[in-house]
Design a protein around this motif. Structure first.
Motif, PDB file in Angstrom:
ATOM      1  N   VAL A 113       0.864  -1.311   0.013  1.00 26.76           N
ATOM      2  CA  VAL A 113       0.017   0.040   0.010  1.00 26.76           C
ATOM      3  C   VAL A 113       0.816   1.334  -0.110  1.00 26.76           C
ATOM      4  CG1 VAL A 113      -1.789   1.284   1.207  1.00 26.76           C
ATOM      5  CG2 VAL A 113      -1.755  -1.266   1.109  1.00 26.76           C
ATOM      6  N   TYR A 114       0.646   2.055  -0.872  1.00 26.97           N
ATOM      7  CA  TYR A 114       1.619   3.349  -1.158  1.00 26.97           C
ATOM      8  C   TYR A 114       0.707   4.407  -0.390  1.00 26.97           C
ATOM      9  CZ  TYR A 114       4.879   0.856  -3.718  1.00 26.97           C
ATOM     10  OH  TYR A 114       5.887   0.051  -4.258  1.00 26.97           O
ATOM     11  N   TYR A 115       1.384   5.309   0.476  1.00 26.64           N
ATOM     12  CA  TYR A 115       0.839   6.415   1.086  1.00 26.64           C
ATOM     13  C   TYR A 115       1.641   7.772   0.748  1.00 26.64           C
ATOM     14  CZ  TYR A 115      -1.279   3.001   4.196  1.00 26.64           C
ATOM     15  OH  TYR A 115      -1.611   1.913   4.619  1.00 26.64           O
ATOM     16  N   CYS A 116       0.855   8.628   0.564  1.00 31.79           N
ATOM     17  CA  CYS A 116       1.347  10.122   0.171  1.00 31.79           C
ATOM     18  C   CYS A 116       1.551  10.725   1.644  1.00 31.79           C
ATOM     19  CB  CYS A 116       0.451  10.752  -0.738  1.00 31.79           C
ATOM     20  SG  CYS A 116       1.113  12.380  -1.122  1.00 31.79           S
ATOM     21  N   ALA A 117       2.302  11.473   1.757  1.00 36.60           N
ATOM     22  CA  ALA A 117       2.670  12.335   3.166  1.00 36.60           C
ATOM     23  C   ALA A 117       3.122  13.648   2.891  1.00 36.60           C
ATOM     24  CB  ALA A 117       3.490  11.577   4.125  1.00 36.60           C
ATOM     25  N   GLY A 118       2.837  14.594   3.737  1.00 37.47           N
ATOM     26  CA  GLY A 118       3.395  15.832   3.412  1.00 37.47           C
ATOM     27  C   GLY A 118       3.601  16.571   4.920  1.00 37.47           C
ATOM     28  N   ARG A 119       4.464  17.667   4.533  1.00 38.43           N
ATOM     29  CA  ARG A 119       4.859  18.380   5.721  1.00 38.43           C
ATOM     30  C   ARG A 119       5.608  19.878   5.413  1.00 38.43           C
ATOM     31  NH1 ARG A 119       9.044  17.420  10.037  1.00 38.43           N
ATOM     32  NH2 ARG A 119       8.992  19.783  10.004  1.00 38.43           N
ATOM     33  N   SER A 120       5.285  20.868   6.293  1.00 38.04           N
ATOM     34  CA  SER A 120       5.563  22.128   5.919  1.00 38.04           C
ATOM     35  C   SER A 120       7.253  22.272   6.557  1.00 38.04           C
ATOM     36  CB  SER A 120       5.066  23.302   6.685  1.00 38.04           C
ATOM     37  OG  SER A 120       5.451  24.474   6.569  1.00 38.04           O
ATOM     38  N   SER A 121       7.998  21.971   5.440  1.00 37.12           N
ATOM     39  CA  SER A 121       9.424  21.975   5.474  1.00 37.12           C
ATOM     40  C   SER A 121      10.176  21.775   3.979  1.00 37.12           C
ATOM     41  CB  SER A 121       9.797  20.521   5.925  1.00 37.12           C
ATOM     42  OG  SER A 121      11.192  20.572   6.111  1.00 37.12           O
ATOM     43  N   SER A 122      11.462  22.473   4.053  1.00 36.55           N
ATOM     44  CA  SER A 122      12.286  22.165   2.870  1.00 36.55           C
ATOM     45  C   SER A 122      13.143  21.010   2.768  1.00 36.55           C
ATOM     46  CB  SER A 122      13.046  23.483   2.572  1.00 36.55           C
ATOM     47  OG  SER A 122      13.932  23.623   3.712  1.00 36.55           O
TER      48      SER A 122
END
Length: 123
Positions: free
Chosen positions: A92-101
């Motif tokens: 199962v492939y998950y997308c993730a995000g965060r506020s960062s460079s």
């Protein structure tokens, strides 16, 4: 409140290709680092690839040369092009995000996640 929605998973034969998409409904996508993780049967969730806001990618060794991550900030979408797929890519492939460079490889560093999309590679 759903923020990330993945699509593009499915069943493919070994050696084939798939492209996953992840669309972010938030307002800060262009400033966020985005990543793909995967969780196979009886395994932990592992980092696959990430891309920072400027488009700089980072890959797990297991997918280098086969997978390509990219982003379209105008569409708030991140992609994972997967070529030369192997049965061990099944997960199962998950997308993730965060506020960062910075592209982090640990799942705990990401603030929000999609629901996942199944990729199955048959031998």
């Amino acid at each position: 409140q759903v923020q990330l929605v993945e699509s593009g998973g499915g069943l493919v034969q070994a050696g084939g290709s798939l492209r996953l998409s992840c669309t972010d409904s938030g307002r800060t996508f262009s400033r966020n680092t985005m990543a793909w993780f995967r969780q196979g049967p009886r395994r932990e969730r592992d980092f696959v690839a990430g891309i920072n806001w400027s488009g700089r990618p980072h890959y797990a060794d297991s997918v280098k040369g086969r997978f390509t991550i990219s982003r379209d900030n105008a569409k708030n979408t991140v992609y994972l092009q997967m070529n030369s797929l192997k049965p061990e890519d099944t997960a199962v492939y998950y997308c993730a995000g965060r506020s960062s460079s910075i592209v982090y490889v640990d799942e705990g560093s990401y603030d929000y996640w999609g629901q996942g999309t199944q990729v199955t590679v048959s031998s």
